[in-house]
Design a protein around this motif. Structure first.
Motif, mmCIF file in Angstrom:
data_model
loop_
_atom_site.group_PDB
_atom_site.id
_atom_site.type_symbol
_atom_site.label_atom_id
_atom_site.label_comp_id
_atom_site.label_asym_id
_atom_site.label_seq_id
_atom_site.Cartn_x
_atom_site.Cartn_y
_atom_site.Cartn_z
ATOM 1 N N ILE A 16 34.351 -18.790 17.817
ATOM 2 C CA ILE A 16 33.910 -20.046 18.424
ATOM 3 C C ILE A 16 33.758 -19.872 19.929
ATOM 4 O O ILE A 16 32.722 -20.216 20.510
ATOM 5 N N ARG A 26 22.432 -18.058 15.583
ATOM 6 C CA ARG A 26 21.527 -18.897 14.806
ATOM 7 C C ARG A 26 22.212 -19.467 13.560
ATOM 8 O O ARG A 26 22.906 -18.772 12.843
ATOM 9 N N ASN A 27 22.038 -20.759 13.317
ATOM 10 C CA ASN A 27 22.419 -21.344 12.039
ATOM 11 C C ASN A 27 21.440 -22.452 11.684
ATOM 12 O O ASN A 27 20.461 -22.669 12.406
ATOM 13 N N VAL A 28 21.682 -23.117 10.573
ATOM 14 C CA VAL A 28 20.677 -24.044 10.051
ATOM 15 C C VAL A 28 20.358 -25.133 11.072
ATOM 16 O O VAL A 28 19.205 -25.526 11.251
ATOM 17 N N ASP A 55 18.494 -23.862 14.497
ATOM 18 C CA ASP A 55 17.447 -22.875 14.294
ATOM 19 C C ASP A 55 16.289 -23.082 15.274
ATOM 20 O O ASP A 55 15.945 -22.196 16.067
ATOM 21 N N PHE A 56 15.749 -24.295 15.247
ATOM 22 C CA PHE A 56 14.578 -24.625 16.067
ATOM 23 C C PHE A 56 14.910 -24.491 17.554
ATOM 24 O O PHE A 56 14.214 -23.813 18.316
ATOM 25 N N ALA A 57 16.002 -25.120 17.915
ATOM 26 C CA ALA A 57 16.378 -25.147 19.326
ATOM 27 C C ALA A 57 16.648 -23.737 19.829
ATOM 28 O O ALA A 57 16.285 -23.383 20.953
ATOM 29 N N THR A 86 15.397 -20.907 18.764
ATOM 30 C CA THR A 86 14.146 -20.172 18.947
ATOM 31 C C THR A 86 13.512 -20.577 20.283
ATOM 32 O O THR A 86 13.087 -19.708 21.065
ATOM 33 N N ASN A 87 13.503 -21.880 20.521
ATOM 34 C CA ASN A 87 12.974 -22.355 21.796
ATOM 35 C C ASN A 87 13.734 -21.730 22.959
ATOM 36 O O ASN A 87 13.150 -21.302 23.953
ATOM 37 N N TYR A 110 29.884 -28.181 14.374
ATOM 38 C CA TYR A 110 31.217 -27.666 14.062
ATOM 39 C C TYR A 110 32.276 -28.736 14.090
ATOM 40 O O TYR A 110 33.461 -28.434 13.985
ATOM 41 N N ARG A 150 26.898 -20.354 8.496
ATOM 42 C CA ARG A 150 26.317 -19.034 8.764
ATOM 43 C C ARG A 150 24.814 -19.140 9.010
ATOM 44 O O ARG A 150 24.209 -20.196 8.839
ATOM 45 N N SER A 168 8.746 -22.857 25.793
ATOM 46 C CA SER A 168 9.468 -22.393 24.601
ATOM 47 C C SER A 168 8.524 -21.701 23.626
ATOM 48 O O SER A 168 8.956 -21.253 22.572
#
Lengths: 481, 325
Positions: A40, A94-96, A99-101, A103-104, A160, B36, B100
Motif C-alpha cells: 500500500i 493498474r487495477n480495474v 485503469d483509465f486514469a 493510462t492518462n 481500497y 489486482r 493524456s
C-alpha cells in the motif's frame, strides 16, 4: 527413559509446541500484514515520486533555459531519466478502477517528456519564443500531473476503502483472538498440569498410605497402584516385600508353634521318665519277689495264683520299659490280655471281655501303652461301679490305609463336657490308674505320634442309652516317618 | 460433584475452542486481497466526453448514452467537465485530455478563441480527433471531425412557427440571447428570424445579456420598461430563461406572455411543467451521446473516413406546456 521424566518432557514439549504454533502463526500473520502495508505504502510513494520527479524536471528545464550549460543539461537528463523510471513503476499500480486514469497519467508523463524535449529542440534552434511556449506547456502538464496524482490517490482511497477497513477490523479481531487464545491456553494448561501432577502424586499418596498401614502392622492389605511409572514399580516391589514379610511372619509363627509342641513333648517325656524312675525304685526286687511268689504259689499247687502273679510281673516289666518307644500292635494286645487276666481274677464273672482281632494288622506300629490305659479306663468307669459288672468289646478292623481299633463298653457313658476335655487334652484327674497314665496323655501321644488330629474319636450314649465307644484310627504308615 | 466439575470444565473448553477458532478464522482468512490488475485486456479506445455543464439532466443523458454505446463497442469512456459553465476548468480538462493522449475527444462546443486554439492547434498536433456534441463550432474554426446534435437552425424555425401559431401573425417578440454569441445561438436566431421576417406585423426585438443572473434581470427590466406592450419572449439561450421569467413574474402575470426556450438548461423543464414556459424545444441527448461515440469509433477504426462534416443531426420536437401538464 524414565517415566516421570518422560511425563515432564511431554508437558514441556506440549507447552513448547503451543508456544511455537502461536509464534509461527503470529509471525506469518505479521509478515503478511507487513507485506500488504508495504504494498500500500509503495503505491502511494510511487505516485508521489512521479509528482516530485515531474516538478524536478520542470525546475531543471527552467534552469537550463536560463543558463544552458552542460551541468544543467546533465541534471535535466537525470531528472528525465527519473521520471521515466517512475513511469515504469506506475504501470504496476493498474487495477480495474484506475485503469483509465492511470493510462492518462502515464500518457501525461510521456507528454511532459516530449514537451520538454520539444522545448530543448526549439532552444537549440534558437527559437526562444517557441521554446518558452513549450516550457509553459510543460509547466502546465506538470501541474496536471500533480492534479492527476491527487485524483489517483483519491481513487485509490476509494478503491481500497473496504480493504483498509478490513485491515482495521482484522487488527481488532487479532486482539480478540489473543484474549481467547490466552484464556484457552490457560485453561488447557491448568487442566493438563492438574492431570499431570495428579498422575504423579496420586500413586505416591497411595504408596504413602500403604506404608502407613504396613507400619501399623497390617500386612494383609494388598498394595495397588495404577500408574505406568516408577511409582508403580516401587509399589510392586513394596507389595512383594509385604508378601515376603507376611510369609516370614507366618513361618516364624509356625516354628514357634512347633517349638512349643516340642517343649510340651519333652515335658511329657520327662514326666513319664520321672514316674518310671519312681516306679523303678527297685523293679528287680519286685520282679524277683513276684516271680518267687509265683513259683511258691505254683509249688503250693495254686497254679491260678502263680499265673496271675506272672501276668502282674509281665505287665509291670512292660510298663517300665516301653513307655517312650513304639511297639507293635501285637505287643500291645499281649499286654492288654495280661491286664484283662489280672482284672478277671479280680472281677471274676462281672467282667466280660470280647475281642475281634484281625490278625493281619498286628504288625503295625503304635505308641506303647495306648490300649491298656483306655481299657483300664473302661474297667474303672464301666465295670467297677456296677453291681452286675460290665462288658468290654475290643476290636481291631483292617481299613484301606488305616486300622480302626475300637474299645466299647456298656457303662453309664461320659458327659459331653468330659469328652471335650479329653479331646482337648486337658489333664483329667486320674482315678487310680495302675500305670499312672491318663486318658488325655494317651490322646496327646497318639496325635503327636501320627501327626493328625482325628486319630481318636469318642462316642458316648447319653441319657437312656448307655455305653462308650472309643475309636482309634491309626495310620498303617506313620505319617512323619 | 466431580461429574459436574468435569462437565463445566469440558463446556468451558468447548466454548473457548469455539470462540478461538471463529476468531482465528476471521483473522487468517485472506479475504482482503488487494484489487489486482484487471483481467480483461485494456479497452481498445479511450474516449473522453467533456462538457461545461456536468450533472445537468441534459448532459447526464448525453453521458449515459455515450457510456452505453462505448460499452457496447468495447471502448472505455469517461465523462469530464466543469460545473456551471466554468470555462477555465473546461478548457483545462480539454488540455489534459489532449496531453493524456486519449484516442478521441467528444466535446460540447464552445465558441471561444481558446477553445478553437486547443482543438485546432494542439489536438491537431497530437492527431486527436474531436467531435462536437450538442453545441457546434464551425469546422473551419475548430477542425472538428463532425458535429452530433440538433439542427439549431431548424430548432429556431420550429420555435418561431410555434410562436406564430400561438400568438397569431401580429405582435411584439423579444429575443433574448447570451452576449457571448456562440455559434449555436446564432444558428437558432437565424432560424427564428428567417421565419418571423416573413410576417411584417411581427416585430422582433433582440436583446443581449451577459449570463449572470443580475444582468439577465436588468436586461429584462430594461426591455419591459421600454416596450410595455410585449406579447412574447424567446430565450434563445436556455440558461437565461429562469431569471427572465422570474423578473417578468415580478412585474405582472406570466401567463399572458408567450414564452419559449430550449431544453439544454437544468431549469427549463420544471418551468415548463409549472406552466410558466409555454413551449420548449426538446432535443435527444441520449441519441447524441450514442451517435457521437459510435461515429468516433467508426472513424478510429477507419470504417467511416471521412465523417460527414456537416454533422449528424438528431431529432428535435416541440414540447408544449399544455401537453406536459
Amino acid at each position: 527413559m524414565n517415566s516421570i521424566q518422560k511425563k515432564i518432557w511431554t508437558l514441556a514439549a506440549v507447552v513448547l509446541f503451543i508456544m511455537m504454533a502461536i509464534w509461527g502463526a503470529l509471525t506469518y500473520y505479521n509478515q503478511k500484514t507487513q507485506n500488504q502495508y508495504n504494498d500500500i505504502l509503495q503505491r502511494y510513494l510511487r505516485m508521489n515520486e512521479v509528482t516530485s520527479a515531474s516538478q524536478q524536471t520542470i525546475t531543471d528545464l527552467n534552469n537550463y533555459l536560463l543558463a544552458p550549460n552542460d551541468a544543467n543539461l546533465v541534471q535535466l537528463n537525470e531528472s528525465k531519466e527519473n521520471i521515466r523510471k517512475a513511469r515504469l513503476e506506475v504501470i504496476d499500480l493498474r487495477n480495474v478502477d484506475n485503469d483509465f486514469a492511470l493510462t492518462n497519467y502515464m500518457n501525461l508523463i510521456d507528454s511532459l517528456v516530449e514537451t520538454t524535449d520539444r522545448s530543448l529542440m526549439f532552444l537549440s534552434e534558437k527559437e526562444t519564443e517557441d521554446s518558452a511556449k513549450a516550457f509553459s506547456e510543460a509547466t502546465r502538464i506538470s501541474k496536471y500531473i500533480s492534479d492527476m496524482t491527487l485524483t489517483l490517490l483519491d481513487t485509490e482511497l476509494k478503491t481500497y476503502d473496504r480493504f483498509y477497513r478490513s485491515i482495521i477490523e482484522q487488527s481488532a479481531e487479532l486482539k480478540k483472538l489473543g484474549m481467547w487464545l490466552l484464556l484457552l491456553i490457560t485453561l488447557l494448561l491448568l487442566l493438563f498440569t492438574y492431570w499431570f501432577s495428579l498422575s504423579i502424586t496420586r500413586p505416591v499418596l497411595k504408596l504413602t498410605q500403604a506404608a502407613k498401614e504396613l507400619s501399623r502392622g497390617r500386612f494383609d492389605l494388598q498394595i495397588e497402584v495404577e500408574s505406568n511409572d516408577e511409582i508403580s514399580f516401587l509399589a510392586k516391589m513394596f507389595d512383594r516385600m509385604r508378601i515376603n514379610i507376611n510369609n516370614l511372619i507366618s513361618e516364624i509363627q509356625q516354628k514357634a508353634q512347633l517349638e512349643n509342641e516340642l517343649q510340651q513333648n519333652k515335658l511329657l517325656l520327662q514326666e513319664s521318665q520321672l514316674r518310671s524312675l519312681q516306679s523303678q525304685i527297685n523293679p528287680h526286687f519286685l520282679f524277683n519277689t513276684l516271680n518267687t511268689l509265683s513259683k511258691k504259689a505254683y509249688l503250693e499247687g495254686s497254679e491260678e495264683t502263680s499265673d496271675l502273679l506272672a501276668s502282674v510281673a509281665g505287665l509291670l516289666r512292660y510298663n517300665l520299659k516301653r513307655l517312650d518307644r513304639s511297639v507293635t500292635l501285637y505287643d500291645e494286645v499281649k499286654v492288654l490280655r495280661q491286664y484283662i487276666e489280672i482284672q478277671k481274677a479280680r472281677f471274676t464273672e462281672r467282667l466280660q471281655f470280647h475281642t475281634e482281632i484281625d490278625e493281619s494288622c498286628l504288625h503295625y506300629q503304635i505308641p506303647a501303652l495306648t490300649l491298656q490305659p483306655i481299657v483300664e479306663n473302661a474297667v474303672i468307669h464301666a465295670v467297677e461301679p456296677e453291681e452286675n459288672g460290665g462288658t468290654i468289646w475290643f476290636r481291631i478292623i483292617d481299613g484301606e490305609d488305616r486300622v480302626t481299633i475300637e474299645i466299647e463298653d456298656d457303662g453309664p457313658g461320659m458327659t459331653e463336657l468330659k469328652i471335650k476335655q479329653i479331646l482337648e487334652e486337658h489333664p483329667v484327674e486320674t482315678e487310680g490308674h495302675s500305670t499312672g497314665i491318663g486318658f488325655s496323655n494317651v490322646v496327646r501321644r497318639l496325635r503327636l505320634f501320627y501327626g493328625y488330629e482325628d486319630v481318636i474319636g469318642i462316642e458316648s450314649g447319653s441319657g437312656s442309652e448307655r455305653g462308650t465307644k472309643i475309636m482309634m484310627k491309626i495310620s498303617k504308615t506313620r505319617g512323619n516317618e | 460433584m466431580r461429574k459436574t466439575v468435569i462437565l463445566i470444565l469440558g463446556l468451558a473448553c468447548v466454548i473457548l475452542f469455539y470462540f478461538t477458532f471463529v476468531s482465528a478464522y476471521k483473522v487468517f482468512r485472506s479475504e482482503w486481497q488487494l484489487p489486482r490488475t484487471s483481467a480483461h485486456k485494456q479497452a481498445q479506445y479511450r474516449l473522453v466526453l467533456i462538457t461545461q455543464e456536468l450533472e445537468t439532466p441534459f448532459w447526464v443523458k448525453v453521458g449515459g448514452g455515450a457510456i452505453e454505446e462505448a460499452q457496447k463497442n468495447g471502448a472505455s469512456i469517461e465523462v469530464w467537465g466543469s460545473y456551471n459553465k466554468n470555462q477555465e476548468d473546461f478548457l483545462k480538462k480539454i488540455e489534459i485530455a489532449i496531453d493524456s493522449k486519449v484516442d478521441g475527444i467528444i466535446v460540447q462546443g464552445l465558441d471561444t478563441e481558446e477553445f478553437k486554439n486547443l482543438t485546432k492547434l494542439k489536438a491537431a498536433f497530437y492527431g486527436i480527433p474531436i467531435i462536437t456534441v450538442a453545441n457546434d463550432v464551425p469546422m473551419a474554426e475548430s477542425l472538428r471531425r463532425t458535429y452530433v446534435g440538433s439542427d439549431q437552425y431548424l430548432a429556431g424555425e420550429l420555435i418561431a412557427k410555434q410562436l406564430l401559431s400561438d400568438m397569431g401573425h401580429t405582435g411584439k417578440v423579444v429575443l433574448m440571447g447570451d452576449s457571448r454569441q456562440e455559434y449555436y445561438q446564432e444558428q437558432r436566431l437565424k432560424g427564428i428570424y428567417d421565419v418571423l421576417n416573413k410576417y411584417p406585423n411581427v416585430r422582433t426585438e433582440y436583446a443581449e445579456t451577459a449570463d449572470t443572473r443580475q444582468q439577465v434581470i436588468a436586461t429584462t427590466q430594461d426591455l419591459m420598461n421600454r416596450l410595455p406592450d410585449l406579447d412574447a419572449f424567446i430565450a434563445v439561450n436556455a440558461n437565461i430563461a429562469e431569471a427572465m421569467i422570474q423578473e417578468i413574474g415580478r412585474r405582472s402575470k406570466v401567463e399572458p406572455y408567450h414564452i419559449y426556450s430550449f431544453d439544454d438548461s437544468p431549469d427549463t423543464f420544471s418551468l415548463l411543467v409549472q406552466g410558466k414556459l409555454d413551449g420548449m424545444i426538446e432535443q435527444s441527448p441520449e441519441t447524441m451521446g450514442k451517435i457521437s461515440v459510435n461515429l468516433m469509433i467508426k472513424w478510429l477504426t477507419g470504417e467511416m473516413v471521412p465523417l460527414n462534416t456537416d454533422g449528424y443531426l438528431t431529432d428535435i420536437r416541440m414540447l408544449k406546456a399544455a401537453n406536459t401538464r
